[in-house]
Design an enzyme around this catalytic site. Structure first.
Site, short mmCIF file in Angstrom:
data_model
loop_
_atom_site.label_atom_id
_atom_site.label_comp_id
_atom_site.label_asym_id
_atom_site.label_seq_id
_atom_site.Cartn_x
_atom_site.Cartn_y
_atom_site.Cartn_z
N THR A 140 2.50 10.59 4.22
CA THR A 140 2.69 9.47 3.31
C THR A 140 3.04 8.26 4.15
O THR A 140 3.59 8.37 5.25
CB THR A 140 3.82 9.75 2.29
OG1 THR A 140 5.04 9.97 3.00
CG2 THR A 140 3.49 10.94 1.42
N ASP A 187 0.34 5.42 0.48
CA ASP A 187 -0.70 6.34 0.96
C ASP A 187 -0.31 7.80 0.88
O ASP A 187 0.81 8.18 1.24
CB ASP A 187 -1.00 6.07 2.45
CG ASP A 187 -1.61 4.71 2.71
OD1 ASP A 187 -2.29 4.19 1.82
OD2 ASP A 187 -1.41 4.18 3.81
N GLU A 199 -2.25 10.83 2.84
CA GLU A 199 -3.29 11.03 3.84
C GLU A 199 -3.22 12.47 4.35
O GLU A 199 -2.19 12.89 4.87
CB GLU A 199 -3.09 10.05 5.02
CG GLU A 199 -3.13 8.60 4.58
CD GLU A 199 -2.65 7.64 5.66
OE1 GLU A 199 -3.07 6.47 5.59
OE2 GLU A 199 -1.87 8.03 6.55
N TRP A 227 -7.23 7.34 16.47
CA TRP A 227 -5.87 7.18 16.95
C TRP A 227 -4.85 7.92 16.09
O TRP A 227 -3.74 8.19 16.53
CB TRP A 227 -5.50 5.70 17.01
CG TRP A 227 -5.64 5.01 15.67
CD1 TRP A 227 -6.74 4.34 15.22
CD2 TRP A 227 -4.68 4.94 14.63
NE1 TRP A 227 -6.51 3.86 13.94
CE2 TRP A 227 -5.25 4.22 13.56
CE3 TRP A 227 -3.38 5.42 14.47
CZ2 TRP A 227 -4.59 3.96 12.37
CZ3 TRP A 227 -2.72 5.17 13.28
CH2 TRP A 227 -3.32 4.44 12.26
N GLU A 261 0.85 -1.19 0.00
CA GLU A 261 0.00 0.00 0.00
C GLU A 261 0.88 1.24 0.00
O GLU A 261 1.90 1.30 0.69
CB GLU A 261 -0.86 -0.04 1.27
CG GLU A 261 -1.80 1.09 1.48
CD GLU A 261 -2.62 0.91 2.76
OE1 GLU A 261 -2.88 1.94 3.40
OE2 GLU A 261 -2.98 -0.23 3.12
N ARG A 274 9.32 5.76 19.34
CA ARG A 274 8.53 4.69 18.72
C ARG A 274 9.43 3.61 18.13
O ARG A 274 9.09 2.43 18.16
CB ARG A 274 7.66 5.31 17.63
CG ARG A 274 6.67 4.37 17.02
CD ARG A 274 5.72 5.13 16.12
NE ARG A 274 4.99 4.25 15.24
CZ ARG A 274 4.46 4.61 14.10
NH1 ARG A 274 4.57 5.86 13.68
NH2 ARG A 274 3.81 3.75 13.36
N GLU A 293 5.61 6.19 8.30
CA GLU A 293 4.96 7.48 8.06
C GLU A 293 5.95 8.63 7.99
O GLU A 293 6.91 8.66 8.75
CB GLU A 293 3.94 7.80 9.16
CG GLU A 293 2.83 6.79 9.32
CD GLU A 293 3.11 5.75 10.39
OE1 GLU A 293 4.25 5.68 10.90
OE2 GLU A 293 2.19 4.99 10.72
#
Length: 189
Positions: free
Chosen positions: A21, A6, A8, A95, A4, A174, A32
């Site tokens: 993205t 993206d 967004e 979220w 995928e 993260r 991301e």
């Protein structure tokens, strides 16, 4: 095990608007990057493009590269190659939102103009499908599409320096261990 790519948009009522993205390969996302747009995307139509070939994925806005995800399978990094489809929606994930939309103010509308797609028709049942899509008969596989040209590189570096508001490669909270694809792209961070 889907792939995928993206674009967004993050909601909000003030500048800068955020465009995220993401790249999923073999079912793994979490890659991301957010760009603080230098314009109001609600004021007029803009060109959003994803170029995919066996060398890299390039996301661009109005012809300006905003993200490059290189094919680093030699480092053990999955790269999107499976058949994909195009979806254009308004999507809300509690979220994922920095600014929570007031859902009572709907309906929310997205408008598209001059949509175009060029791609290689393949299916999961054709074992040679991926290799056929690497053919130089497709414009996206010509040598001048394998990397950014000097002008694109300059524009890309400008975006990286002035407009990146989040990059998973820099998120040590993260991702305490740097993802393998981040190191070869460190000049792009």
């Amino acid at each position: 095990h889907h792939d995928e790519l993206d674009f967004e948009f993050y909601g909000g009522n003030s500048l800068p608007y955020q465009l995220q993205t993401n790249v999923f390969a073999n079912g793994v996302g979490g890659r991301e990057q957010k760009v603080a747009l230098w314009f109001d995307p609600t004021a007029d139509f803009h060109d959003y493009q994803i170029l995919w070939n066996q060398h890299h994925v390039m996301f661009s806005v109005d012809g300006i590269p905003i993200r490059v995800f290189k094919n680093n399978t030699v480092l053990g990094v999955d790269y999107p190659w499976r058949p994909m489809q195009v979806e254009a929606t308004i999507w809300y994930a509690d979220w994922a939102c920095d600014v929570k939309p007031d859902l009572s103010k709907g309906p929310y509308v997205a408008e598209y103009q001059s949509f175009d797609i060029a791609g290689c028709p393949v299916d999961d049942f054709n074992p040679n499908g991926r290799e056929l899509c690497y053919s130089p008969r497709f414009w996206w596989n010509t040598g001048n599409r394998w990397q950014l040209d000097p002008h694109q590189e300059q524009e890309f570096q400008n975006v990286r320096a002035k407009h990146i508001s989040y990059d998973y490669c820099r998120d040590r909270a993260r991702y305490p261990v740097v993802s393998p694809e981040c190191q070869p792209n460190s000049s792009l961070l």
